[in-house]
Scaffold this motif. Structure first.
Motif, PDB file in Angstrom:
ATOM      1  N   LEU A  20      43.180  25.690  -3.783  1.00 57.99           N
ATOM      2  CA  LEU A  20      42.008  25.666  -3.638  1.00 57.99           C
ATOM      3  C   LEU A  20      40.402  26.489  -4.355  1.00 57.99           C
ATOM      4  O   LEU A  20      40.999  27.127  -5.360  1.00 57.99           O
ATOM      5  CB  LEU A  20      41.620  26.660  -2.098  1.00 57.99           C
ATOM      6  CG  LEU A  20      42.642  26.958  -0.960  1.00 57.99           C
ATOM      7  CD1 LEU A  20      42.815  28.208  -0.635  1.00 57.99           C
ATOM      8  CD2 LEU A  20      42.172  25.281  -0.482  1.00 57.99           C
ATOM      9  N   VAL A  21      39.304  25.505  -4.967  1.00 60.98           N
ATOM     10  CA  VAL A  21      38.519  25.594  -5.933  1.00 60.98           C
ATOM     11  C   VAL A  21      37.526  26.153  -5.101  1.00 60.98           C
ATOM     12  O   VAL A  21      36.729  25.535  -4.688  1.00 60.98           O
ATOM     13  CB  VAL A  21      39.012  24.598  -6.853  1.00 60.98           C
ATOM     14  CG1 VAL A  21      38.375  25.091  -8.665  1.00 60.98           C
ATOM     15  CG2 VAL A  21      40.150  24.619  -7.487  1.00 60.98           C
ATOM     16  N   PHE A  22      37.204  27.680  -5.419  1.00 63.67           N
ATOM     17  CA  PHE A  22      36.024  28.158  -4.613  1.00 63.67           C
ATOM     18  C   PHE A  22      35.246  28.518  -5.933  1.00 63.67           C
ATOM     19  O   PHE A  22      35.017  28.837  -7.112  1.00 63.67           O
ATOM     20  CB  PHE A  22      36.598  29.705  -4.607  1.00 63.67           C
ATOM     21  CG  PHE A  22      36.819  29.838  -3.199  1.00 63.67           C
ATOM     22  CD1 PHE A  22      36.390  29.486  -1.952  1.00 63.67           C
ATOM     23  CD2 PHE A  22      38.458  30.034  -3.598  1.00 63.67           C
ATOM     24  CE1 PHE A  22      37.308  29.841  -0.956  1.00 63.67           C
ATOM     25  CE2 PHE A  22      38.976  29.291  -1.846  1.00 63.67           C
ATOM     26  CZ  PHE A  22      38.154  30.218  -0.752  1.00 63.67           C
ATOM     27  N   PHE A  23      34.077  27.687  -6.114  1.00 65.03           N
ATOM     28  CA  PHE A  23      32.839  27.514  -7.211  1.00 65.03           C
ATOM     29  C   PHE A  23      31.379  26.959  -5.783  1.00 65.03           C
ATOM     30  O   PHE A  23      31.249  27.056  -5.219  1.00 65.03           O
ATOM     31  CB  PHE A  23      33.237  27.177  -8.010  1.00 65.03           C
ATOM     32  CG  PHE A  23      33.113  25.202  -7.674  1.00 65.03           C
ATOM     33  CD1 PHE A  23      34.330  25.192  -7.143  1.00 65.03           C
ATOM     34  CD2 PHE A  23      31.686  24.356  -7.413  1.00 65.03           C
ATOM     35  CE1 PHE A  23      33.851  23.584  -7.098  1.00 65.03           C
ATOM     36  CE2 PHE A  23      31.553  23.459  -7.503  1.00 65.03           C
ATOM     37  CZ  PHE A  23      32.897  22.666  -6.712  1.00 65.03           C
ATOM     38  N   HIS A  89      39.561  38.388  -3.676  1.00 61.50           N
ATOM     39  CA  HIS A  89      37.583  38.935  -4.500  1.00 61.50           C
ATOM     40  C   HIS A  89      37.362  38.801  -5.137  1.00 61.50           C
ATOM     41  O   HIS A  89      36.492  38.145  -6.581  1.00 61.50           O
ATOM     42  CB  HIS A  89      38.280  40.199  -5.244  1.00 61.50           C
ATOM     43  CG  HIS A  89      38.853  41.285  -4.942  1.00 61.50           C
ATOM     44  ND1 HIS A  89      38.553  42.435  -4.435  1.00 61.50           N
ATOM     45  CD2 HIS A  89      39.988  41.867  -4.701  1.00 61.50           C
ATOM     46  CE1 HIS A  89      39.239  43.328  -3.530  1.00 61.50           C
ATOM     47  NE2 HIS A  89      40.729  42.395  -3.852  1.00 61.50           N
ATOM     48  N   ILE A  90      37.136  37.064  -4.966  1.00 63.84           N
ATOM     49  CA  ILE A  90      35.618  36.098  -4.763  1.00 63.84           C
ATOM     50  C   ILE A  90      34.685  36.467  -5.510  1.00 63.84           C
ATOM     51  O   ILE A  90      33.894  36.663  -4.243  1.00 63.84           O
ATOM     52  CB  ILE A  90      36.197  34.901  -4.606  1.00 63.84           C
ATOM     53  CG1 ILE A  90      38.237  35.069  -3.914  1.00 63.84           C
ATOM     54  CG2 ILE A  90      35.014  33.381  -4.961  1.00 63.84           C
ATOM     55  CD1 ILE A  90      38.165  33.500  -3.429  1.00 63.84           C
ATOM     56  N   LYS A  91      33.689  35.688  -6.716  1.00 66.38           N
ATOM     57  CA  LYS A  91      32.300  35.902  -6.872  1.00 66.38           C
ATOM     58  C   LYS A  91      31.810  35.291  -6.890  1.00 66.38           C
ATOM     59  O   LYS A  91      32.674  33.621  -7.707  1.00 66.38           O
ATOM     60  CB  LYS A  91      32.643  37.473  -7.838  1.00 66.38           C
ATOM     61  CG  LYS A  91      33.040  38.710  -7.312  1.00 66.38           C
ATOM     62  CD  LYS A  91      32.937  39.264  -8.801  1.00 66.38           C
ATOM     63  CE  LYS A  91      33.643  40.426  -9.260  1.00 66.38           C
ATOM     64  NZ  LYS A  91      35.287  39.773  -9.647  1.00 66.38           N
ATOM     65  N   GLY A  92      30.624  35.268  -6.938  1.00 70.52           N
ATOM     66  CA  GLY A  92      30.011  33.504  -7.190  1.00 70.52           C
ATOM     67  C   GLY A  92      29.857  33.552  -9.173  1.00 70.52           C
ATOM     68  O   GLY A  92      29.933  34.428  -9.893  1.00 70.52           O
ATOM     69  N   GLY A  93      29.602  32.546  -9.511  1.00 69.15           N
ATOM     70  CA  GLY A  93      29.556  32.096 -10.650  1.00 69.15           C
ATOM     71  C   GLY A  93      31.223  32.246 -11.388  1.00 69.15           C
ATOM     72  O   GLY A  93      30.339  31.407 -12.693  1.00 69.15           O
ATOM     73  N   LYS A  94      32.531  32.223 -10.670  1.00 69.00           N
ATOM     74  CA  LYS A  94      33.176  31.999 -11.376  1.00 69.00           C
ATOM     75  C   LYS A  94      34.003  31.361 -11.015  1.00 69.00           C
ATOM     76  O   LYS A  94      34.537  32.031  -9.479  1.00 69.00           O
ATOM     77  CB  LYS A  94      34.130  33.097 -12.230  1.00 69.00           C
ATOM     78  CG  LYS A  94      33.507  34.347 -13.346  1.00 69.00           C
ATOM     79  CD  LYS A  94      33.747  33.312 -14.081  1.00 69.00           C
ATOM     80  CE  LYS A  94      32.692  33.620 -15.795  1.00 69.00           C
ATOM     81  NZ  LYS A  94      33.529  33.131 -16.571  1.00 69.00           N
TER      82      LYS A  94
END
Length: 123
Positions: A20-23, A89-94
């Motif tokens: 899974l790649v979150f972006f 702890h996924i953040k936007g931008g990365k």
């Protein structure tokens, strides 16, 4: 026993190897989709995010070298993935990379880092 480097769905309890790649994607809508990387021409990410050209290159590399890995591209604002976002702890931008349920990288990995992250299951 399969030879080293070959995996079938049975090796992971019937599921494929899953990345899974979150972006964040530009725009006001969120989405998640399993992408057939053979049909992907390019990846579009937010201007404040990681380098979109490098992200696209890494995703193409994964498709070519690891065709057995199922890749999902997910916007972290997608409500259906709230628990993943909170847990890891996924953040936007990365870009955040979750491989078979574990957070394995944040940002855009190099090709060598991709190999290390996807080969760890084979050892």
């Amino acid at each position: 026993m399969p030879e080293k480097g070959s995996f079938t769905g049975k090796d992971f309890g019937g599921a494929k190897r899953r990345l899974l790649v979150f972006f964040e994607r530009p725009g006001n809508t969120t989405s998640c989709a399993t992408i057939d990387l053979r049909d992907m021409g390019d990846v579009s990410v937010h201007a404040y995010s990681d380098d979109p050209d490098q992200l696209a290159a890494v995703l193409r590399y994964i498709h070519e070298k690891y065709p057995e890995v199922e890749v999902e591209l997910i916007d972290p604002r997608n409500f259906f993935y709230f628990w993943y976002v909170a847990k890891h702890h996924i953040k936007g931008g990365k870009a955040t990379w979750i491989y078979n349920g574990r957070k394995v990288f944040e940002g855009i990995p190099s090709f060598e880092e991709v190999d290390r992250m996807l080969m760890q299951e084979q050892e």
